[in-house]
Design a protein around this motif. Structure first.
Motif, short mmCIF file in Angstrom:
data_model
loop_
_atom_site.label_atom_id
_atom_site.label_comp_id
_atom_site.label_asym_id
_atom_site.label_seq_id
_atom_site.Cartn_x
_atom_site.Cartn_y
_atom_site.Cartn_z
N SER A 14 0.82 -1.21 0.00
CA SER A 14 0.00 0.00 0.00
C SER A 14 0.86 1.26 0.00
O SER A 14 0.37 2.36 0.20
N LYS A 15 2.16 1.09 -0.23
CA LYS A 15 3.08 2.23 -0.26
C LYS A 15 3.50 2.48 -1.70
O LYS A 15 3.89 1.56 -2.42
N GLY A 38 -7.55 8.17 -1.56
CA GLY A 38 -7.67 7.37 -0.35
C GLY A 38 -7.04 8.06 0.84
O GLY A 38 -6.54 9.19 0.75
N LYS A 39 -7.07 7.34 1.96
CA LYS A 39 -6.51 7.89 3.20
C LYS A 39 -4.99 7.70 3.20
O LYS A 39 -4.50 6.58 3.14
N ILE A 40 -4.27 8.82 3.26
CA ILE A 40 -2.81 8.76 3.31
C ILE A 40 -2.41 8.57 4.76
O ILE A 40 -2.72 9.39 5.63
N VAL A 41 -1.74 7.46 5.03
CA VAL A 41 -1.31 7.12 6.38
C VAL A 41 -0.01 7.85 6.71
O VAL A 41 0.18 8.35 7.81
N SER A 42 0.90 7.90 5.74
CA SER A 42 2.16 8.61 5.93
C SER A 42 2.75 8.95 4.58
O SER A 42 2.37 8.39 3.55
N GLU A 43 3.67 9.91 4.61
CA GLU A 43 4.41 10.21 3.39
C GLU A 43 5.84 10.52 3.80
O GLU A 43 6.08 11.02 4.90
N PHE A 65 -0.68 4.57 1.72
CA PHE A 65 -2.14 4.60 1.83
C PHE A 65 -2.59 3.58 2.87
O PHE A 65 -1.84 2.68 3.24
N SER A 66 -3.82 3.70 3.30
CA SER A 66 -4.32 2.78 4.32
C SER A 66 -4.60 1.39 3.76
O SER A 66 -4.56 0.40 4.49
N THR A 67 -4.88 1.29 2.44
CA THR A 67 -5.13 -0.03 1.84
C THR A 67 -4.39 -0.18 0.51
O THR A 67 -4.03 0.81 -0.14
N LYS A 68 -4.21 -1.42 0.13
CA LYS A 68 -3.57 -1.75 -1.14
C LYS A 68 -4.42 -1.21 -2.30
O LYS A 68 -3.88 -0.71 -3.29
N ALA A 71 -3.89 2.46 -2.89
CA ALA A 71 -2.58 2.69 -3.50
C ALA A 71 -2.62 2.35 -4.99
O ALA A 71 -2.08 3.09 -5.82
N GLU A 72 -3.27 1.25 -5.34
CA GLU A 72 -3.34 0.85 -6.75
C GLU A 72 -4.16 1.85 -7.56
O GLU A 72 -3.81 2.14 -8.71
N LEU A 73 -5.22 2.38 -6.98
CA LEU A 73 -6.03 3.39 -7.66
C LEU A 73 -5.19 4.66 -7.90
O LEU A 73 -5.18 5.21 -9.00
N ALA A 74 -4.48 5.09 -6.88
CA ALA A 74 -3.64 6.29 -7.01
C ALA A 74 -2.54 6.06 -8.05
O ALA A 74 -2.26 6.95 -8.87
#
Length: 170
Positions: A14-15, A38-43, A65-68, A71-74
């Motif tokens: 998810s990164k 999506g929800k960004i957990v960290s950058e 991101f919080s989910t895989k 991340a794939e959508l982004a």
């Protein structure tokens, strides 16, 4: 990423690696560009820590991101998108590491690519040809290492015989 048991690390899935960033893009702008997906957990926005460019952006970052799925959508929506006139390079972080490893192994085989007959018409080497090239490179490195050791050993023998002559003993 795989742990010692061979399982894929969920965080790595998810990164995202975000590369080819224009130096004018800030951390805030990066978060704003990716937050719709999506929800960004960290950058992790990378900066030069030393040298003449100390304090300047390095041109890439990681967005977690919080989910895989997010991340794939982004990745799908942002890869190739222009930001400050430059196309972004967006990949799953695990893909980035795999690509770098593949590039490094291709560099290591260097000249073997030219002489390989196992490669296809596209100029790419087959897996077996790459393995053979890497084995040849390792063999060459081992031979070079052993010849350096022999030179050092013979140098020490010569050094001892010189010492013997100087001290008058043989």
């Amino acid at each position: 990423m795989q742990d010692s048991n061979g399982f894929i690390d969920e965080k790595a899935e998810s990164k995202l690696y975000v590369g080819n960033l224009d130096l004018r893009i800030t951390e805030a702008a990066l978060i704003k560009m990716f937050s719709p997906y999506g929800k960004i957990v960290s950058e992790d926005f990378l900066w030069h820590t030393r040298g003449p460019k100390r304090g300047e952006p390095r041109g890439f970052a990681f967005v977690q991101f919080s989910t895989k799925e997010e991340a794939e959508l982004a990745k799908e929506k942002m890869h190739g998108r222009l930001a400050c006139g430059r196309p972004l390079v967006v990949r799953l972080a695990s893909e980035k590491y795999l690509e770098e490893a593949a590039q490094n192994s291709c560099r290591a085989v260097g000249e073997m690519k030219k002489t390989s007959t196992a490669g296809g018409t596209s100029g790419q080497m087959s897996r077996n040809a790459k393995i053979a090239a890497i084995k040849n490179k390792l063999r060459t490195l081992e031979e070079e290492g052993s010849s350096v050791k022999k030179q050092k050993q013979s140098g020490s023998i010569l050094g001892n015989s010189r010492l013997d002559r100087l001290s008058g003993e043989r």
